[in-house]
Scaffold this motif. Structure first.
Motif, mmCIF file in Angstrom:
data_model
loop_
_atom_site.group_PDB
_atom_site.id
_atom_site.type_symbol
_atom_site.label_atom_id
_atom_site.label_comp_id
_atom_site.label_asym_id
_atom_site.label_seq_id
_atom_site.Cartn_x
_atom_site.Cartn_y
_atom_site.Cartn_z
ATOM 1 N N PRO A 247 5.455 13.308 10.772
ATOM 2 C CA PRO A 247 4.461 12.593 9.976
ATOM 3 C C PRO A 247 4.393 13.082 8.538
ATOM 4 C CG PRO A 247 3.398 14.148 11.465
ATOM 5 C CD PRO A 247 4.852 14.138 11.827
ATOM 6 N N GLY A 248 4.111 12.146 7.635
ATOM 7 C CA GLY A 248 3.858 12.494 6.251
ATOM 8 C C GLY A 248 2.381 12.772 6.052
ATOM 9 N N PRO A 249 1.991 13.290 4.893
ATOM 10 C CA PRO A 249 0.578 13.540 4.616
ATOM 11 C C PRO A 249 -0.195 12.235 4.461
ATOM 12 C CG PRO A 249 1.894 13.894 2.641
ATOM 13 C CD PRO A 249 2.858 13.657 3.756
ATOM 14 N N ARG A 250 -1.473 12.260 4.788
ATOM 15 C CA ARG A 250 -2.318 11.084 4.621
ATOM 16 C C ARG A 250 -2.307 10.645 3.161
ATOM 17 N NH1 ARG A 250 -7.031 10.164 2.433
ATOM 18 N NH2 ARG A 250 -8.419 8.516 3.215
ATOM 19 N N ARG A 251 -2.212 9.326 2.952
ATOM 20 C CA ARG A 251 -2.193 8.788 1.588
ATOM 21 C C ARG A 251 -3.032 7.525 1.519
ATOM 22 N NH1 ARG A 251 3.768 8.043 -0.596
ATOM 23 N NH2 ARG A 251 2.582 7.562 -2.486
ATOM 24 N N THR A 252 -3.482 7.196 0.325
ATOM 25 C CA THR A 252 -4.142 5.917 0.047
ATOM 26 C C THR A 252 -3.418 5.300 -1.139
ATOM 27 O OG1 THR A 252 -6.274 6.819 0.781
ATOM 28 C CG2 THR A 252 -6.316 4.765 -0.451
ATOM 29 N N LEU A 253 -2.772 4.177 -0.913
ATOM 30 C CA LEU A 253 -1.879 3.604 -1.917
ATOM 31 C C LEU A 253 -2.222 2.142 -2.166
ATOM 32 C CD1 LEU A 253 0.730 3.891 -3.640
ATOM 33 C CD2 LEU A 253 2.018 3.238 -1.596
ATOM 34 N N LEU A 254 -2.338 1.783 -3.437
ATOM 35 C CA LEU A 254 -2.559 0.392 -3.842
ATOM 36 C C LEU A 254 -1.384 -0.045 -4.709
ATOM 37 C CD1 LEU A 254 -4.184 -2.205 -4.255
ATOM 38 C CD2 LEU A 254 -5.544 -1.015 -5.986
ATOM 39 N N ILE A 255 -0.613 -1.001 -4.217
ATOM 40 C CA ILE A 255 0.525 -1.539 -4.965
ATOM 41 C C ILE A 255 0.052 -2.776 -5.704
ATOM 42 C CG2 ILE A 255 2.857 -2.468 -4.812
ATOM 43 C CD1 ILE A 255 3.195 -0.860 -2.243
ATOM 44 N N ASP A 256 0.126 -2.734 -6.997
ATOM 45 C CA ASP A 256 -0.471 -3.769 -7.840
ATOM 46 C C ASP A 256 0.336 -5.065 -7.814
ATOM 47 O OD1 ASP A 256 -2.180 -4.987 -9.608
ATOM 48 O OD2 ASP A 256 -1.329 -4.012 -11.398
ATOM 49 N N ARG A 257 -0.358 -6.156 -7.572
ATOM 50 C CA ARG A 257 0.180 -7.507 -7.755
ATOM 51 C C ARG A 257 -0.828 -8.271 -8.589
ATOM 52 N NH1 ARG A 257 4.295 -9.749 -4.847
ATOM 53 N NH2 ARG A 257 3.297 -11.773 -4.866
ATOM 54 N N PRO A 258 -0.722 -8.181 -9.911
ATOM 55 C CA PRO A 258 -1.728 -8.775 -10.797
ATOM 56 C C PRO A 258 -1.952 -10.254 -10.507
ATOM 57 C CG PRO A 258 -0.220 -7.391 -12.036
ATOM 58 C CD PRO A 258 0.350 -7.515 -10.663
ATOM 59 N N GLY A 259 -3.212 -10.631 -10.387
ATOM 60 C CA GLY A 259 -3.565 -12.026 -10.180
ATOM 61 C C GLY A 259 -3.456 -12.513 -8.758
ATOM 62 N N ALA A 260 -3.067 -11.663 -7.830
ATOM 63 C CA ALA A 260 -2.921 -12.100 -6.435
ATOM 64 C C ALA A 260 -4.282 -12.503 -5.863
ATOM 65 C CB ALA A 260 -2.313 -10.985 -5.597
ATOM 66 N N VAL A 261 -4.313 -13.593 -5.120
ATOM 67 C CA VAL A 261 -5.576 -14.095 -4.566
ATOM 68 C C VAL A 261 -5.843 -13.540 -3.174
ATOM 69 C CG1 VAL A 261 -5.498 -16.201 -5.927
ATOM 70 C CG2 VAL A 261 -4.444 -16.170 -3.642
ATOM 71 N N GLN A 262 -4.874 -12.838 -2.613
ATOM 72 C CA GLN A 262 -5.094 -12.160 -1.345
ATOM 73 C C GLN A 262 -4.355 -10.830 -1.352
ATOM 74 O OE1 GLN A 262 -3.570 -14.712 1.773
ATOM 75 N NE2 GLN A 262 -1.601 -13.688 1.799
ATOM 76 N N ALA A 263 -4.724 -9.978 -0.427
ATOM 77 C CA ALA A 263 -4.111 -8.656 -0.346
ATOM 78 C C ALA A 263 -3.645 -8.402 1.080
ATOM 79 C CB ALA A 263 -5.106 -7.583 -0.775
ATOM 80 N N ASP A 264 -2.547 -7.681 1.198
ATOM 81 C CA ASP A 264 -2.034 -7.281 2.508
ATOM 82 C C ASP A 264 -2.368 -5.824 2.746
ATOM 83 O OD1 ASP A 264 -0.003 -9.296 4.040
ATOM 84 O OD2 ASP A 264 -0.177 -9.749 1.902
ATOM 85 N N VAL A 265 -2.877 -5.542 3.946
ATOM 86 C CA VAL A 265 -3.419 -4.232 4.274
ATOM 87 C C VAL A 265 -2.677 -3.631 5.463
ATOM 88 C CG1 VAL A 265 -5.466 -2.991 5.091
ATOM 89 C CG2 VAL A 265 -5.705 -4.820 3.388
ATOM 90 N N ARG A 266 -2.367 -2.337 5.376
ATOM 91 C CA ARG A 266 -1.863 -1.550 6.502
ATOM 92 C C ARG A 266 -2.717 -0.286 6.563
ATOM 93 N NH1 ARG A 266 0.062 -5.777 6.418
ATOM 94 N NH2 ARG A 266 2.238 -6.433 6.629
ATOM 95 N N PHE A 267 -3.286 -0.013 7.729
ATOM 96 C CA PHE A 267 -4.212 1.101 7.891
ATOM 97 C C PHE A 267 -3.882 1.793 9.207
ATOM 98 C CE2 PHE A 267 -8.899 2.390 8.514
ATOM 99 C CZ PHE A 267 -8.778 3.489 7.679
ATOM 100 N N GLY A 268 -3.175 2.925 9.130
ATOM 101 C CA GLY A 268 -2.722 3.543 10.369
ATOM 102 C C GLY A 268 -2.170 4.933 10.153
ATOM 103 N N SER A 269 -1.296 5.365 11.075
ATOM 104 C CA SER A 269 -0.805 6.737 11.035
ATOM 105 C C SER A 269 0.425 6.892 11.917
ATOM 106 C CB SER A 269 -1.913 7.690 11.488
ATOM 107 O OG SER A 269 -1.540 9.038 11.298
ATOM 108 N N PHE A 270 0.873 8.132 12.041
ATOM 109 C CA PHE A 270 1.982 8.501 12.930
ATOM 110 C C PHE A 270 1.534 8.282 14.378
ATOM 111 C CE2 PHE A 270 4.804 11.524 15.129
ATOM 112 C CZ PHE A 270 6.013 11.257 14.501
ATOM 113 N N GLY A 271 2.464 7.864 15.235
ATOM 114 C CA GLY A 271 2.105 7.535 16.609
ATOM 115 C C GLY A 271 2.961 8.253 17.641
#
Length: 454
Positions: A242-266
């Motif tokens: 596993p990698g260290p916990r991170r919070t990352l926002l990849i910018d898509r200027p003007g996007a009307v929706q956002a795609d989300v992934r919220f999880g961890s190593f399994g």
């Protein structure tokens, strides 16, 4: 008075079982798994090669994909056009599939044409031409494929989540087909060298499933039994970490929706918690009326669908809540999701467990009703080092899961305050609301040039 025939006696339902293979070994030690499936007149053949993706040199990752995709572009005996014509004459379909654990070369063909088709199949695997023009074309196709993936916000989110949840030095953190900077370094010479070094019979398994018109062992021996490669190099598969916990926002200027992934190593399928957590994740985010979907889609109308999925590797794996949400509701959807995935005060119920068991046990006979389904599952088991009776064992374990076991297994893995978050969307509108939820370690990544359009 009209007479009726007596009502027929209905026999009790039988417990379905995954087909049991016959095993044999070719003269060059390729393991052979045979599934005799009466009535399945299209044979499915999977040649599973012990070539994990960490066999690729780091600077040319993607070479395994280019090599596999070029196999049917022509052989030393037949050019590409002639080879395609010969396969078509036999009614055969040729395919490849690469995973972290190994490479699959796949053939589907009518039973009456298996002998000649498997001969052509073996020719492509053992004597591909790997011509310069074909390799170079597949390199360009792969680069275009990567560009398209990054331009798609859902794919971009999955790529970024994968890179975040696994330790960055591990092969699991990077795309199976390679990244742009490594794929661009793949040449005909490196593809030829990779094939020479890693393609061979050692550690290989040939799976044949269907209603055979002739002795499949003899057919396989004629096609692949003489394959030799004294220079074959075998590489031990790399275990992901596993990698260290991170919070990352990849910018898509003007996007009307956002795609989300919220999880961890399994975990992987051999972990004793696997059956229980499979039931739990189905109840949480696998069914249409799962806890997540019932609230975020049906009640709130924030998304067309949200799900939770555990993805096992040979060792370890990952899990994530994932979905696409309108930009203005992303923060609320994240807050609700974070609350919903907590089960401390809302353990899984008997009804949820029963529904999940009914789904898994009910879908299995349909999933494995064809030769292709059986062969594909058998190949998965080979790649994951699972026993031949894995499906039956798994179903028995699923039937034994209790609400308490599902809750305990899930709670041992899903810690909402320790999960990695990846969001692909408009940073100007999303950054402050995400930070306000407590994600103070938020990193904002600028878009690639091809991601600037919503």
């Amino acid at each position: 008075m009209r007479e009726f025939l007596p009502r027929p006696t209905i026999a009790p339902a039988v417990v379905w079982a995954f087909p049991e293979p016959r095993r044999a070994r070719l003269s060059n030690d390729i393991d052979l798994m045979l599934f005799d499936l009466p009535g399945q007149h299209v044979i499915s053949a999977h040649l599973v090669l012990d070539v994990p993706l960490n066999a690729e040199p780091r600077d040319i990752e993607g070479v395994a994909t280019i090599c596999a995709r070029t196999l049917d572009e022509g052989t030393l005996r037949h050019n590409g056009e002639k080879f395609a014509e010969l396969l078509e004459t036999e009614g055969a379909g040729f395919g490849v599939d690469l995973s972290l654990s190994g490479t699959q070369i796949i053939l589907d063909v009518p039973a009456s044409h298996l002998d000649r088709a498997l001969e052509l199949f073996a020719e492509a695997v053992t004597q591909p031409s790997l011509a310069d023009r074909d390799v170079n074309r597949h390199v360009q196709l792969r680069l275009a494929e990567i560009e398209q993936a990054h331009a798609n916000p859902a794919h971009a989110a999955s790529i970024a989540f994968r890179a975040a949840v696994f330790e960055e030095v591990k092969r699991a953190a990077r795309m199976n087909g390679g990244e742009p900077e490594t794929v661009s370094q793949v040449t005909p010479d490196t593809v030829g060298a990779f094939h020479h070094d890693h393609f061979g019979p050692a550690g290989a398994t040939l799976i044949l499933a269907g209603d055979f018109a002739e002795n499949p062992i003899a057919v396989a021996e004629r096609s692949l039994g003489s394959w030799r490669n004294d220079d074959q190099q075998r590489v031990t598969i790399e275990d992901p970490t596993p990698g260290p916990r991170r919070t990352l926002l990849i910018d898509r200027p003007g996007a009307v929706q956002a795609d989300v992934r919220f999880g961890s190593f399994g975990i992987d399928r051999l972990d004793p918690r696997w059956a229980a957590v499979s039931i739990a994740s189905y109840a949480m985010g696998g069914a249409f009326l799962s806890r997540l979907n019932a609230v975020l889609r049906e009640e709130k109308g924030y998304t067309y669908g949200v799900r939770m999925n555990f993805g096992p590797l040979r060792t370890g794996g990952s899990f994530a809540v994932q979905g696409s949400f309108r930009t203005e509701v992303v923060a609320d959807a994240l807050e609700i999701s974070r609350d919903l995935i907590k089960v401390d005060h809302a353990p899984f119920t008997s009804q949820e467990v029963n529904d999940a068991v009914a789904f898994f046990t009910g879908v299995s006979p349909l999933r494995y009703a064809t030769a292709e389904g059986v062969a594909d599952q058998a190949a998965t088991q080979v790649l994951a080092s699972l026993p031949d009776d894995y499906v039956d064992r798994s179903l028995a374990l699923l039937r034994s899961v209790t609400p308490e076991a599902a809750t305990e297994a899930y709670s041992s893995l899903v810690h909402p305050d320790e999960l990695t978050l990846v969001v692909v969307g408009d940073a100007e509108r999303l950054a402050d609301p995400i930070r306000a939820l407590g994600f103070t370690d938020l990193e904002i990544r600028a878009p690639a040039p091809d991601q600037t359009k919503p």
